[in-house]
Design an enzyme around this catalytic site. Structure first.
Site, short mmCIF file in Angstrom:
data_model
loop_
_atom_site.label_atom_id
_atom_site.label_comp_id
_atom_site.label_asym_id
_atom_site.label_seq_id
_atom_site.Cartn_x
_atom_site.Cartn_y
_atom_site.Cartn_z
N ASP A 297 58.47 76.07 43.88
CA ASP A 297 59.68 75.57 44.34
C ASP A 297 60.10 76.17 45.39
O ASP A 297 61.34 76.80 45.79
CB ASP A 297 60.68 75.84 43.34
N GLU B 165 63.48 65.05 40.09
CA GLU B 165 63.99 66.35 40.18
C GLU B 165 63.67 66.90 41.87
O GLU B 165 63.14 66.21 42.46
CB GLU B 165 63.66 67.60 39.15
#
Length: 616
Positions: free
Chosen positions: A54, A241
């Site tokens: 991420d 997401e």
């Protein structure tokens, strides 16, 4: 404090060239503009080859600050670079979390994952704000907190005693399953927070991405959230997401990740709108998938978009290593067509078969297919699919043909073949392994393309295959196996179940050679050892008959075994995904001594069942 030069990410020096991504539909009449990236890309390599999921990057005074999900005791990983290629680890950017954070361990993310995920750092009034996801001790759901610092190096200090976004159903908040994956967007002096309602955590809820205004210092929400998208496409699984919002020439691009992060099915897509708050329309062809990187990046996601000093853009993202042990960080150019279609330079250019000219066949809706459709019914001698593919320069290239073959005859599963022509000239015959229907695989065929547009036609030859899409890659990436070998009649077969089976088991199977197989090769020391004979010393071929139904997060994966001959290392054999009990053969070259030889196959990664070994 230093002045931020850019919040979004810059391109790596010498960024990878590529063939691009999305291609316009071909109607058979006029050719659309070429894809934005149609050159020859090399296989992509990680710029941080370690667990760095991420990724988020802040650029301050020419220094790139990369922040990532927790790892090995650090809540928020932090590395710095001056070129986006070479990175130096720094201390934990957030050694202290908010009082609301409770203990947590999340095994799918790795043994040291303590549920502190997806940091986002933004320049705000008075310094810098860090948004992080962590476990809310009260609700035991994930929520988003904020911390501030006068420096991008941190340490960031938590703001308040409660999370910033925590829709758990407690304290009057909506019961959305918590919140994760904060991101920021600034327009006209207004700062916004994007976040995901983590509804896939719980029954009866769903994943939703919201946009919500923030105060100038980034620590307070100043208005209600607006829903932008929710999970509603088959390829998304239960998840949307990791939002990233970019505006370009009056169009808003909402990039997002989807599907199960733990497997190769994790991917990146985008949706567009002419208004900040929507409605947003999703692309039917995903921006990044595992197969569009030829498997070099597994599960590309957790992305962010960078605006470079020269106005170009790049995309930063993570992907699993071959053993699915950690998620490394990658960087690629992000290109745009004349009509505003984004494409990732290090990935293939994808041409959907259903957008081509379909002759004596039919386009069929299919939720498992790329673009949610395929070409089936290729049953007649003249059944064909023709697509136009683009090349920036003349020369060799690789076509990645995404197909499924469930053909059978009276003897059982059979191969299928198509003839291939490029610009009206024969480019050979392509052979489709028996995959079973719906088990999409990528067959790679090397061809020569002319500069500009090229006409590629697949025409049915034998049996039947369905065609999903055609990717175009660089020629220097070696083709994946496209057909099982022809085992010579003189080969000697050794049944796996007749060997020495270690930490595995012999299983009756009427579809296997001699009616039995070795399965349960599930452990690090699981192995099969055979004694094979050679009339003379020298090179030989092992034809290993196998089946592989392994998956990771529901996504089919290759498996491997290590091979030893007479106790000496003889390399690694790779078993492509066939589904269980769908037997095929892979060749592995070895050197044998005269007389008897001890050949051992030991489980490497994931799982394969072994039926027999032919020696020739």
């Amino acid at each position: 404090m230093p002045s931020p030069t850019s919040h979004r990410r810059t391109a790596a020096a010498g960024a990878l060239l590529a063939l691009g991504l999305l291609a316009p539909a071909f109607t058979g009449t006029a050719q659309a503009a070429p894809p934005p990236s149609a050159g020859a890309q090399a296989s992509i390599e990680p710029v941080i080859d370690a667990n760095f999921p991420d990724p988020d990057i802040l650029v301050v005074d020419g220094v790139y600050h990369a922040y990532a999900t927790n790892n090995e005791g650090q809540n928020v990983q932090h590395q710095t670079s001056t070129d986006l290629v070479h990175w130096t680890p720094q201390p934990d950017a957030a050694p202290v979390l908010g009082d609301w954070v409770g203990p947590c361990s999340f095994a799918p993310g790795g043994a040291t994952d303590n549920c502190v995920w997806a940091p986002e750092v933004s320049a705000v009034e008075g310094g810098y704000a860090l948004y992080y996801t962590a476990r809310d001790e009260s609700s035991q759901l994930q929520c988003i907190g904020v911390a501030t610092s006068a420096s991008p190096n941190g340490p960031f200090v938590p703001v308040g005693t409660e999370p910033l976004v925590c829709p758990t159903g407690q304290d009057g908040t909506p019961a959305l399953g918590g919140a994760i994956d904060a991101s920021t967007y600034r327009e006209g002096g207004q700062l916004y927070l994007l976040w995901k309602a983590d509804g896939n955590c719980c029954a009866g809820k769903t994943a939703i991405i919201y946009l919500q205004p923030l105060s100038a210092d980034g620590t307070t929400l100043t208005g209600p959230p607006t829903e932008l998208i929710r999970r509603d496409q088959p390829f998304e699984g239960n998840v949307v997401e990791a939002p990233t919002l970019v505006e370009r020439n009056g169009t808003y691009y909402l990039f997002y990740s989807a599907n199960d992060f733990a497997g190769g099915g994790y991917r990146t897509n985008y949706a567009t709108s002419t208004s900040l708050t929507g409605p947003y329309v999703k692309s039917r062809t995903e921006l990044m998938t595992t197969d569009r990187f030829q498997g070099d990046v597994r599960g590309p996601g957790g992305q962010d978009v960078v605006t470079n000093p020269d106005g170009s853009t790049s995309i930063v993202f993570h992907g699993w290593d071959p053993t699915y042990s950690y998620r490394a960080m990658y960087v690629s150019d992000l290109d745009w067509s004349a009509t505003g279609v984004p494409s990732v330079a290090a990935a293939s250019t994808r041409y959907q078969a259903e957008d081509g000219v379909v002759t004596n066949a039919r386009v069929v809706a299919d939720d498992t297919a790329s673009g949610l459709a395929k070409v089936g019914g290729l049953d007649a001698p003249d059944s064909s699919v023709t697509v136009q593919v683009y090349a920036e320069k003349a020369g060799p290239a690789t076509l990645g043909i995404r197909y499924a073959n469930g053909s059978v005859d009276a003897t059982g599963p059979v191969l299928a073949t198509d003839t291939l022509t490029v610009n009206g000239r024969s480019a050979g015959t392509v052979t489709f392994l028996h995959t079973t229907w719906g088990n999409w695989q990528l067959l790679e065929q090397q061809v020569k393309l002319q500069k500009g547009w090229n006409t590629v036609t697949l025409t049915k030859a034998t049996a039947f295959a369905e065609i999903d899409a055609i990717d175009v890659y660089a020629a220097d990436h070696g083709p994946a196996p496209s057909a099982p070998p022809v085992v010579p009649a003189t080969a000697v077969r050794y049944e796996a179940e007749d060997g020495v089976v270690t930490h595995a088991r012999v299983v009756d199977d009427p579809n296997a050679s001699a009616g039995a197989k070795v399965g349960g090769l599930d452990f690090a020391d699981s192995s099969v050892t055979l004694q094979v004979f050679a009339d003379k010393a020298g090179p030989a071929t092992l034809g290993i008959r196998f089946a592989n139904g392994s998956d990771r997060g529901g996504y089919p994966v290759e498996s491997t075994d290590t091979v030893t001959v007479n106790g000496q290392d003889a390399g690694v054999v790779t078993f492509w995904h066939t589904r269980w009990d769908n037997w095929t053969t892979v060749e592995h070259p070895v050197k044998l001594q005269k007389g008897w030889n001890t050949v051992t196959l030991t489980r490497g990664t994931f799982y394969a069942e072994l039926d027999a070994v032919d020696v020739y």
